[in-house]
Write a protein that holds these residues in place. Structure first.
Motif, PDB file in Angstrom:
ATOM      1  N   SER A  54     -19.727 -29.918 -34.259  1.00 45.60           N
ATOM      2  CA  SER A  54     -20.144 -28.580 -34.695  1.00 45.60           C
ATOM      3  C   SER A  54     -19.003 -27.590 -34.521  1.00 45.60           C
ATOM      4  CB  SER A  54     -21.369 -28.127 -33.901  1.00 45.60           C
ATOM      5  OG  SER A  54     -22.470 -28.936 -34.183  1.00 45.60           O
ATOM      6  N   GLU A  55     -18.285 -27.689 -33.411  1.00 42.09           N
ATOM      7  CA  GLU A  55     -17.141 -26.806 -33.160  1.00 42.09           C
ATOM      8  C   GLU A  55     -16.039 -27.060 -34.183  1.00 42.09           C
ATOM      9  OE1 GLU A  55     -14.794 -23.868 -31.575  1.00 42.09           O
ATOM     10  OE2 GLU A  55     -16.908 -24.284 -31.236  1.00 42.09           O
ATOM     11  N   THR A  56     -15.828 -28.336 -34.535  1.00 46.32           N
ATOM     12  CA  THR A  56     -14.827 -28.690 -35.546  1.00 46.32           C
ATOM     13  C   THR A  56     -15.164 -28.016 -36.869  1.00 46.32           C
ATOM     14  OG1 THR A  56     -14.357 -30.814 -34.504  1.00 46.32           O
ATOM     15  CG2 THR A  56     -13.819 -30.621 -36.835  1.00 46.32           C
ATOM     16  N   MET A  57     -16.446 -28.031 -37.244  1.00 44.05           N
ATOM     17  CA  MET A  57     -16.847 -27.393 -38.500  1.00 44.05           C
ATOM     18  C   MET A  57     -16.675 -25.884 -38.420  1.00 44.05           C
ATOM     19  SD  MET A  57     -20.060 -29.621 -39.892  1.00 44.05           S
ATOM     20  CE  MET A  57     -21.100 -29.256 -38.509  1.00 44.05           C
ATOM     21  N   ARG A  58     -16.940 -25.290 -37.281  1.00 41.29           N
ATOM     22  CA  ARG A  58     -16.754 -23.847 -37.140  1.00 41.29           C
ATOM     23  C   ARG A  58     -15.287 -23.462 -37.284  1.00 41.29           C
ATOM     24  NH1 ARG A  58     -21.081 -24.311 -33.569  1.00 41.29           N
ATOM     25  NH2 ARG A  58     -19.803 -24.693 -31.754  1.00 41.29           N
ATOM     26  N   LYS A  59     -14.383 -24.383 -36.979  1.00 43.07           N
ATOM     27  CA  LYS A  59     -12.955 -24.105 -37.112  1.00 43.07           C
ATOM     28  C   LYS A  59     -12.476 -24.293 -38.547  1.00 43.07           C
ATOM     29  CE  LYS A  59     -11.717 -25.181 -32.378  1.00 43.07           C
ATOM     30  NZ  LYS A  59     -11.015 -26.114 -31.478  1.00 43.07           N
ATOM     31  N   GLY A  60     -13.385 -24.553 -39.468  1.00 41.33           N
ATOM     32  CA  GLY A  60     -13.019 -24.592 -40.874  1.00 41.33           C
ATOM     33  C   GLY A  60     -12.974 -25.949 -41.513  1.00 41.33           C
ATOM     34  N   ARG A  61     -13.127 -27.022 -40.728  1.00 38.74           N
ATOM     35  CA  ARG A  61     -13.125 -28.350 -41.347  1.00 38.74           C
ATOM     36  C   ARG A  61     -14.474 -28.582 -42.004  1.00 38.74           C
ATOM     37  NH1 ARG A  61     -10.669 -33.380 -38.317  1.00 38.74           N
ATOM     38  NH2 ARG A  61      -8.810 -32.308 -38.981  1.00 38.74           N
ATOM     39  N   ARG A  62     -14.454 -28.904 -43.271  1.00 38.82           N
ATOM     40  CA  ARG A  62     -15.682 -29.119 -44.040  1.00 38.82           C
ATOM     41  C   ARG A  62     -16.120 -30.569 -43.897  1.00 38.82           C
ATOM     42  NH1 ARG A  62     -16.271 -29.635 -50.080  1.00 38.82           N
ATOM     43  NH2 ARG A  62     -14.086 -30.143 -49.891  1.00 38.82           N
ATOM     44  N   ILE A  63     -17.348 -30.795 -43.456  1.00 40.97           N
ATOM     45  CA  ILE A  63     -17.901 -32.134 -43.338  1.00 40.97           C
ATOM     46  C   ILE A  63     -19.133 -32.197 -44.230  1.00 40.97           C
ATOM     47  CG2 ILE A  63     -18.880 -33.871 -41.804  1.00 40.97           C
ATOM     48  CD1 ILE A  63     -17.348 -32.548 -39.505  1.00 40.97           C
ATOM     49  N   ILE A  64     -19.100 -33.090 -45.223  1.00 42.84           N
ATOM     50  CA  ILE A  64     -20.203 -33.247 -46.165  1.00 42.84           C
ATOM     51  C   ILE A  64     -20.832 -34.617 -45.947  1.00 42.84           C
ATOM     52  CG2 ILE A  64     -20.846 -33.328 -48.601  1.00 42.84           C
ATOM     53  CD1 ILE A  64     -18.228 -31.807 -49.172  1.00 42.84           C
ATOM     54  N   CYS A  65     -22.140 -34.660 -45.866  1.00 46.14           N
ATOM     55  CA  CYS A  65     -22.869 -35.922 -45.748  1.00 46.14           C
ATOM     56  C   CYS A  65     -23.799 -36.047 -46.944  1.00 46.14           C
ATOM     57  CB  CYS A  65     -23.708 -35.957 -44.466  1.00 46.14           C
ATOM     58  SG  CYS A  65     -22.758 -35.790 -42.964  1.00 46.14           S
ATOM     59  N   GLY A  66     -23.871 -37.240 -47.524  1.00 44.87           N
ATOM     60  CA  GLY A  66     -24.784 -37.434 -48.641  1.00 44.87           C
ATOM     61  C   GLY A  66     -24.671 -38.825 -49.229  1.00 44.87           C
ATOM     62  N   ASP A  67     -25.450 -39.063 -50.272  1.00 45.38           N
ATOM     63  CA  ASP A  67     -25.356 -40.334 -50.969  1.00 45.38           C
ATOM     64  C   ASP A  67     -24.303 -40.197 -52.073  1.00 45.38           C
ATOM     65  OD1 ASP A  67     -26.611 -38.840 -52.925  1.00 45.38           O
ATOM     66  OD2 ASP A  67     -28.457 -40.001 -52.906  1.00 45.38           O
ATOM     67  N   ALA A  68     -24.124 -41.263 -52.839  1.00 43.80           N
ATOM     68  CA  ALA A  68     -23.089 -41.249 -53.874  1.00 43.80           C
ATOM     69  C   ALA A  68     -23.276 -40.110 -54.867  1.00 43.80           C
ATOM     70  CB  ALA A  68     -23.067 -42.589 -54.600  1.00 43.80           C
ATOM     71  N   ALA A  69     -24.515 -39.805 -55.212  1.00 45.36           N
ATOM     72  CA  ALA A  69     -24.784 -38.723 -56.164  1.00 45.36           C
ATOM     73  C   ALA A  69     -24.320 -37.368 -55.632  1.00 45.36           C
ATOM     74  CB  ALA A  69     -26.276 -38.678 -56.501  1.00 45.36           C
ATOM     75  N   THR A  70     -24.410 -37.173 -54.333  1.00 44.15           N
ATOM     76  CA  THR A  70     -23.972 -35.914 -53.709  1.00 44.15           C
ATOM     77  C   THR A  70     -22.493 -35.667 -53.974  1.00 44.15           C
ATOM     78  OG1 THR A  70     -25.598 -36.198 -51.951  1.00 44.15           O
ATOM     79  CG2 THR A  70     -23.793 -34.679 -51.499  1.00 44.15           C
ATOM     80  N   PHE A  71     -21.714 -36.741 -54.020  1.00 44.56           N
ATOM     81  CA  PHE A  71     -20.264 -36.610 -54.150  1.00 44.56           C
ATOM     82  C   PHE A  71     -19.784 -36.667 -55.594  1.00 44.56           C
ATOM     83  CE2 PHE A  71     -20.984 -37.708 -49.804  1.00 44.56           C
ATOM     84  CZ  PHE A  71     -20.044 -36.950 -49.130  1.00 44.56           C
TER      85      PHE A  71
END
Length: 83
Positions: A54-71
């Motif tokens: 969570s702290e990593t994401m607050r520092k600006g690193r974007r983390i996306i989770c999803g299935d193939a359609a999401t990407f």
């Protein structure tokens, strides 16, 4: 397949993976679930509940989770595949 702790370290930038691109932007990370949205939601929950991630994401690193359609049509600098 990498052990879960190694994957977590990559996401946190604690391994040889640089934390920023040559342009100085934080790397984006995609976690693709081959089992669909239910598994992707569980992974997202784990990411959100982990204080370090969570702290990593607050520092600006974007983390996306999803299935193939999401990407579809999306680019990420680092892609992790959850099988």
């Amino acid at each position: 397949m990498l052990p879960l702790l190694q994957v977590r370290d990559i996401v946190l930038g604690k391994t040889s993976c640089p934390s920023k691109s040559t342009e100085g932007e934080p790397f984006s990370i995609g976690i693709v679930s081959l089992w669909g949205q239910k598994q992707a939601a569980e992974i997202r929950k784990l990411v959100d509940e982990d204080p370090d991630l969570s702290e990593t994401m607050r520092k600006g690193r974007r983390i996306i989770c999803g299935d193939a359609a999401t990407f579809q049509g999306t680019e990420c600098d680092i892609v992790l595949l959850s099988v």
